[in-house]
Design a protein around this motif. Structure first.
Motif, mmCIF file in Angstrom:
data_model
loop_
_atom_site.group_PDB
_atom_site.id
_atom_site.type_symbol
_atom_site.label_atom_id
_atom_site.label_comp_id
_atom_site.label_asym_id
_atom_site.label_seq_id
_atom_site.Cartn_x
_atom_site.Cartn_y
_atom_site.Cartn_z
ATOM 1 N N GLU A 265 43.786 40.822 21.644
ATOM 2 C CA GLU A 265 42.857 41.885 22.082
ATOM 3 C C GLU A 265 43.400 42.652 23.291
ATOM 4 N N GLY A 266 44.565 42.300 23.742
ATOM 5 C CA GLY A 266 45.103 42.937 24.958
ATOM 6 C C GLY A 266 44.388 42.466 26.215
ATOM 7 N N ALA A 267 43.807 41.264 26.148
ATOM 8 C CA ALA A 267 43.084 40.719 27.317
ATOM 9 C C ALA A 267 44.039 39.857 28.136
ATOM 10 N N ILE A 268 44.264 40.282 29.372
ATOM 11 C CA ILE A 268 45.180 39.568 30.269
ATOM 12 C C ILE A 268 44.353 38.885 31.352
ATOM 13 N N VAL A 269 44.654 37.646 31.597
ATOM 14 C CA VAL A 269 43.976 36.974 32.711
ATOM 15 C C VAL A 269 44.798 37.235 33.970
ATOM 16 N N VAL A 270 44.164 37.888 34.928
ATOM 17 C CA VAL A 270 44.901 38.274 36.137
ATOM 18 C C VAL A 270 44.723 37.262 37.276
ATOM 19 N N ALA A 271 43.697 36.438 37.169
ATOM 20 C CA ALA A 271 43.533 35.354 38.156
ATOM 21 C C ALA A 271 42.699 34.259 37.520
ATOM 22 N N SER A 272 42.983 33.035 37.897
ATOM 23 C CA SER A 272 42.208 31.921 37.330
ATOM 24 C C SER A 272 42.013 30.851 38.386
ATOM 25 N N THR A 273 40.955 30.105 38.212
ATOM 26 C CA THR A 273 40.688 29.023 39.166
ATOM 27 C C THR A 273 41.431 27.753 38.769
ATOM 28 N N TYR A 274 41.703 27.599 37.485
ATOM 29 C CA TYR A 274 42.388 26.379 37.059
ATOM 30 C C TYR A 274 43.757 26.249 37.721
ATOM 31 N N THR A 275 44.388 27.376 37.956
ATOM 32 C CA THR A 275 45.723 27.323 38.571
ATOM 33 C C THR A 275 45.644 27.018 40.072
ATOM 34 N N LYS A 276 44.446 26.671 40.546
ATOM 35 C CA LYS A 276 44.277 26.283 41.953
ATOM 36 C C LYS A 276 43.826 24.821 42.044
ATOM 37 N N VAL A 277 43.789 24.159 40.898
ATOM 38 C CA VAL A 277 43.243 22.795 40.882
ATOM 39 C C VAL A 277 44.168 21.821 41.619
ATOM 40 N N PRO B 240 29.614 27.229 46.795
ATOM 41 C CA PRO B 240 29.647 28.564 47.408
ATOM 42 C C PRO B 240 31.080 29.043 47.682
ATOM 43 N N SER B 241 31.953 28.122 48.115
ATOM 44 C CA SER B 241 33.354 28.535 48.370
ATOM 45 C C SER B 241 34.040 28.933 47.068
ATOM 46 N N ARG B 242 33.735 28.194 46.008
ATOM 47 C CA ARG B 242 34.336 28.527 44.713
ATOM 48 C C ARG B 242 33.883 29.916 44.258
ATOM 49 N N ILE B 243 32.598 30.191 44.466
ATOM 50 C CA ILE B 243 32.075 31.508 44.057
ATOM 51 C C ILE B 243 32.715 32.621 44.899
ATOM 52 N N ASP B 244 32.848 32.358 46.204
ATOM 53 C CA ASP B 244 33.490 33.352 47.085
ATOM 54 C C ASP B 244 34.901 33.670 46.598
ATOM 55 N N LEU B 245 35.615 32.611 46.211
ATOM 56 C CA LEU B 245 37.001 32.795 45.759
ATOM 57 C C LEU B 245 37.045 33.657 44.494
ATOM 58 N N ILE B 246 36.156 33.343 43.554
ATOM 59 C CA ILE B 246 36.134 34.110 42.296
ATOM 60 C C ILE B 246 35.776 35.573 42.572
ATOM 61 N N GLU B 247 34.823 35.759 43.464
ATOM 62 C CA GLU B 247 34.427 37.139 43.809
ATOM 63 C C GLU B 247 35.631 37.897 44.385
ATOM 64 N N THR B 248 36.370 37.223 45.263
ATOM 65 C CA THR B 248 37.567 37.853 45.835
ATOM 66 C C THR B 248 38.562 38.222 44.737
ATOM 67 N N TYR B 249 38.733 37.311 43.793
ATOM 68 C CA TYR B 249 39.671 37.581 42.692
ATOM 69 C C TYR B 249 39.245 38.813 41.894
ATOM 70 N N ILE B 250 37.949 38.865 41.585
ATOM 71 C CA ILE B 250 37.455 40.012 40.800
ATOM 72 C C ILE B 250 37.812 41.321 41.504
ATOM 73 N N ARG B 251 37.614 41.335 42.815
ATOM 74 C CA ARG B 251 37.845 42.573 43.570
ATOM 75 C C ARG B 251 39.348 42.822 43.792
ATOM 76 N N ASP B 252 40.039 41.783 44.298
ATOM 77 C CA ASP B 252 41.444 41.986 44.685
ATOM 78 C C ASP B 252 42.356 42.259 43.489
ATOM 79 N N TYR B 253 41.981 41.722 42.347
ATOM 80 C CA TYR B 253 42.847 41.889 41.170
ATOM 81 C C TYR B 253 42.308 42.981 40.237
ATOM 82 N N ASP B 254 41.301 43.687 40.733
ATOM 83 C CA ASP B 254 40.686 44.777 39.984
ATOM 84 C C ASP B 254 40.377 44.340 38.543
ATOM 85 N N ALA B 255 39.636 43.242 38.441
ATOM 86 C CA ALA B 255 39.342 42.672 37.125
ATOM 87 C C ALA B 255 38.116 43.327 36.504
#
Lengths: 389, 429
Positions: free
Chosen positions: B296-308, B341-356
């Motif tokens: 589908e041309g869907a690229i994952v630009v950031a993920s939390t699993y790669t921070k485990v 809450p920290s996990r949510i903050d991180l995801i929010e940052t990813y959405i914004r910083d990686y223009d997801a």
């Protein structure tokens, strides 16, 4: 003298009151009073009481609560207790709670502590980490800091510090409480027909709600009343029930086990009531006394690491021996990681000691008891058969 | 029957494959060579410390993943369940115990040695503790427990750090010395940590390269390859350093050429969607799962699993000047040891910083550490970012819980939702 029927009727009304009316009334009786909720399996209630607050055990919604909003926060493969706890809070039933403590029991309760911070920002949510290292200078030093931090949180809640004397006085009250709880367990173990488990359960649940002074009175009354009342003795099998230390079994499940021909002579339903095996020292540094009691004189459960492999699971064998049980019923909540991962190790230890057991799962809202009755009944029959051979 | 198409592999992937094979070789020959074996977990692993004692590292999770990718775990899990392990619990655990029950043959088909030490870095997942108790029950070997406190209030206090350091000094290191017969040398540890920090710098550069448009990497499916060496038995080694240098070069070239990520079927030429993904992938159908995205041309630009195995993009680097404190901080900072809450903050940052375009959660049936609370994560991210979020469900290594048609349908619906959002935004503009 108050009879057992009356005492248990009071406990049952407390148990059924999902609006926590007692805590509300207690709080309203005096300006500035605070209520501090806590989840299983252990928190130092002495610190909460020492701060003048009411410790309130939050053990899920049971089988009488219709969970509507709570289900929207959890997938089907997560246990029941967090969703009903969220339901209690979202429906306003816990709005008398000023702070909520989440002890380190599992990943679900751990994550619930963070959910609480987001969903209920006005309620102080505190994750209470318990040490898994039991050396005084390592886990002990860490734990004393944790306790002091909790003391600080509670002091902030009431607006002034908590003195050592206040904590010592609370330790004395809870020591008395634990002695009485042990007395009730001892009574049930000796003469289980005089203290049915469905009653003992409700009596212990009352301790999750009532102020400790009041619970102590109730326990004393029950001990006196149950000893003076004659009840029919049945030829039941004596069993220990294990695995229900967090999400609680429905009351009907306990009644079903009893009706099927088992006397429950020991259990791990509310470990916080008798976590410390003896008195916590009432002199000296009270925080240190609580810490050392946790490290060296407390119970065992699957959420607590056992450093000595040779002792793994022996707590259950010990419970069987001490209570004179003939078998073990492993009743564990569905999707409960600590209990279900512990189960194979416990089964192995029980087999090695020749102790019969059965295992089944439940949820706090399980309604169908016929399979439980059949399984427990067959187990009781087989114990009787074996013991006669 | 048609032959399975060979996956396209970069030089760095080839390098990693050789490293993994090399570690399994060391494990398979450990008894012959007299090398002591330590079993330990990925999050909060103490690889540099283990290397100070010349021990070889066996990672039960990695064995489960490798077996999952080879489609062996279904039978292993059934074996464990047959032996009394509940259907409700972690499938990594059951795959591992099933593997033991069936002769402890590693993913490469050769017998794995019994561990000389179980080193439990109890970080971010309650199940680890029970898993190691189960393994200890099986092997009866020495166990060192490192309890890493959870960051319940969102920070790692001095008390927590001191507790971890004290355990390292008084529990972990003495046991490593006793089992290995090698004396601890802190300067050796410093040297390894220096190597780690260099590799971590390159890893972060690689993971952040997805801020480019088009992204030169897939930071979830591809990301699992990129994190491999640092998260497992190679952090602190010269091999890992070389791997990341190589990888960085490859990606720099792709950025220069404006190329998209490399997938098993070749390069993605059109980046249509930029997603952030929360949760581990499914391993038994990893390639099929990934294909659903790149088709589908869907690229994952950031993920939390790669921070485990470490959240390096927030700035943490292993610090040779403060070796034990640095290991403590590393252990505590792993993704699932952070509060919700920290996990949510991180995801929010990813959405914004990686223009997801939005967040997709792959919720794992048997992983409470990740999964409990994810529906709140979804709501919060939608509320805070205004970007759509969606939920799919699968499992780590239990093939019974991977339903391709359900996942594909949900993914397609989600991508349609993103399209709709775009058209609404375009119309409003």
């Amino acid at each position: 003298m108050t009879g057992t029927r009356e005492i248990i009727a009071r406990c049952e009304s407390l148990f059924e009151d999902l609006d926590f009316g007692y805590a509300r009334e207690w709080k309203a009786a005096q300006a500035g009073r605070k209520v501090v909720g806590y989840m299983p399996f252990y928190v130092p209630r002495e610190l909460i009481h020492g701060s003048g607050a009411l410790p309130l055990g939050v053990l899920g919604g049971g089988d009488q609560l219709e969970v509507i909003q709570g289900d929207a926060y959890y997938q089907s493969y997560i246990c029941r207790i967090p969703r009903s706890t969220i339901e209690l809070a979202l429906s306003g039933r816990l709005d008398c709670v000023d702070a909520m403590l989440f002890p380190s029991i599992c990943d679900v309760i751990r994550n619930l502590s963070g959910m609480w911070k987001i969903l209920f920002p006005k309620v102080r949510s505190f994750y209470f980490d318990l040490p898994q290292n039991f050396r005084d200078e390592v886990g002990g030093a860490f734990y004393i800091h944790e306790l002091e931090e909790l003391r600080g949180v509670l002091a902030e809640l009431r607006g002034r510090g908590i003195g050592d004397e206040e904590i010592r006085a609370s330790i004395a009250l809870y020591n008395e409480n634990r002695r009485l709880v042990r007395a009730v367990y001892g009574l049930r173990s000796r003469e289980p027909w005089k203290a049915p488990s469905s009653e003992v359960y409700l009596l212990m649940r009352a301790g999750m709600i009532l102020a400790v002074e009041e619970h102590n009175r109730l326990l004393r009354q029950y001990i006196e009343a149950s000893q003076s009342e004659e009840r029919p003795r049945r030829d039941n099998a004596r069993v220990v029930v294990v695995g229900a230390f967090c999400e609680q079994p429905p009351l009907n499940l306990l009644k079903s086990i009893e009706l099927s021909g088992c006397y429950i002579v020991d259990d791990d339903f509310m470990l916080v009531n008798r976590w410390e095996r003896g008195d916590v020292p009432e002199d000296g540094d009270p925080v240190q006394a609580l810490a050392l009691s946790y490290l060296h004189n407390s119970g065992d459960t699957s959420a607590k690491y056992e450093p000595d492999q040779s002792k793994k699971g022996l707590y259950l064998v010990e419970a069987v021996k001490t209570s004179g049980a003939e078998g073990v019923i492993m009743a564990m909540p569905s999707f409960c990681d600590p209990a279900l991962l512990e189960r194979p190790m416990l089964q192995s230890v029980l087999s090695a000691h020749g102790i019969p057991y059965i295992a089944f799962k439940y949820a706090e809202n399980s309604g169908q008891m016929q399979p439980i009755r059949e399984q427990a009944g067959t187990f009781a029959d087989s114990i009787k058969l074996w013991s006669e051979q | 029957m048609s032959a399975v198409k060979e996956a396209v592999k970069d030089a760095s992937m080839q390098k990693q494959k050789e490293m993994i094979a090399g570690n399994y070789e060391r494990l398979a020959t450990a008894k012959e060579t007299g090398t002591k074996v330590v079993s330990t977990f990925v999050p909060g692993n103490l690889n540099e410390l283990i290397m100070c004692f010349d021990m070889v590292n066996n990672l039960p999770e990695i064995n489960a993943i490798q077996n999952g990718m080879r489609k062996k775990t279904g039978a292993l899990i059934l074996e464990a369940e047959k032996r009394g392990h509940s259907e409700d619990v972690c499938t990594y655990v059951k795959a591992d115990l099933g593997m033991l029950a069936k002769g402890n043959l590693g993913p490469d088909g050769r017998p794995l040695p019994d561990p000389d030490l179980l080193l439990l870095s109890y970080t971010g997942c309650f199940t680890f503790m029970k898993w190691f108790e189960l393994l200890r029950h099986q092997f009866g070997c020495e166990t060192a427990m490192l309890h890493v406190p959870y960051e319940g209030d969102g920070s790692f206090s001095a008390n927590m750090r001191d507790y971890v350091v004290r355990q390292l000094k008084e529990e972990v290191i003495p046991k490593l010395e006793r089992v290995s017969g090698v004396k601890f040398d802190i300067d050796r540890l410093r040297q390894y940590l220096k190597e780690s920090a260099r590799a971590e710098e390159d890893l972060v550069w690689v993971l952040q390269s997805s801020k480019h448009k088009p992204s030169p990497i897939d930071a979830y499916f591809g990301g699992t390859y990129y994190i491999g060496p640092i998260f497992t038995a190679f952090r602190g080694t010269a091999d890992a350093g070389e791997f990341y240098r190589l990888l960085r070069q490859e990606i720099a070239e792709r950025i220069a050429k404006k190329e998209g990520p490399v997938t098993p079927d070749g390069e993605i030429h059109e980046e249509r969607y930029r997603l952030v993904v929360e949760g581990p992938p499914n391993w038994t159908s990893f390639r099929d799962f990934w294909k659903m995205f790149y088709d589908e041309g869907a690229i994952v630009v950031a993920s939390t699993y790669t921070k485990v195995g470490g959240v390096y993009d927030l700035g943490f680097r292993h610090d040779p000047e403060h070796p034990l404190e640095s290991l403590a901080e590393y252990c505590a900072g792993c993704y699932t040891n952070r509060n919700l809450p920290s996990r949510i903050d991180l995801i929010e940052t990813y959405i914004r910083d990686y223009d997801a375009d939005g967040l997709l959660i792959n919720s794992i049936k048997s992983c409470n550490s990740f999964s409990a609370g994810q529906l709140l994560v979804l709501r919060e991210i939608e509320r805070r970012t205004g970007k759509p979020a969606a939920f799919i469900e699968s499992d780590l290594v239990d093939p019974r819980y991977f339903s391709p048609s359900n996942i594909r349908t949900r993914l397609e619906s989600y991508l349609q939702m993103i399209e709709q959002k775009r058209s609404t935004a375009a119309a409003a503009a």
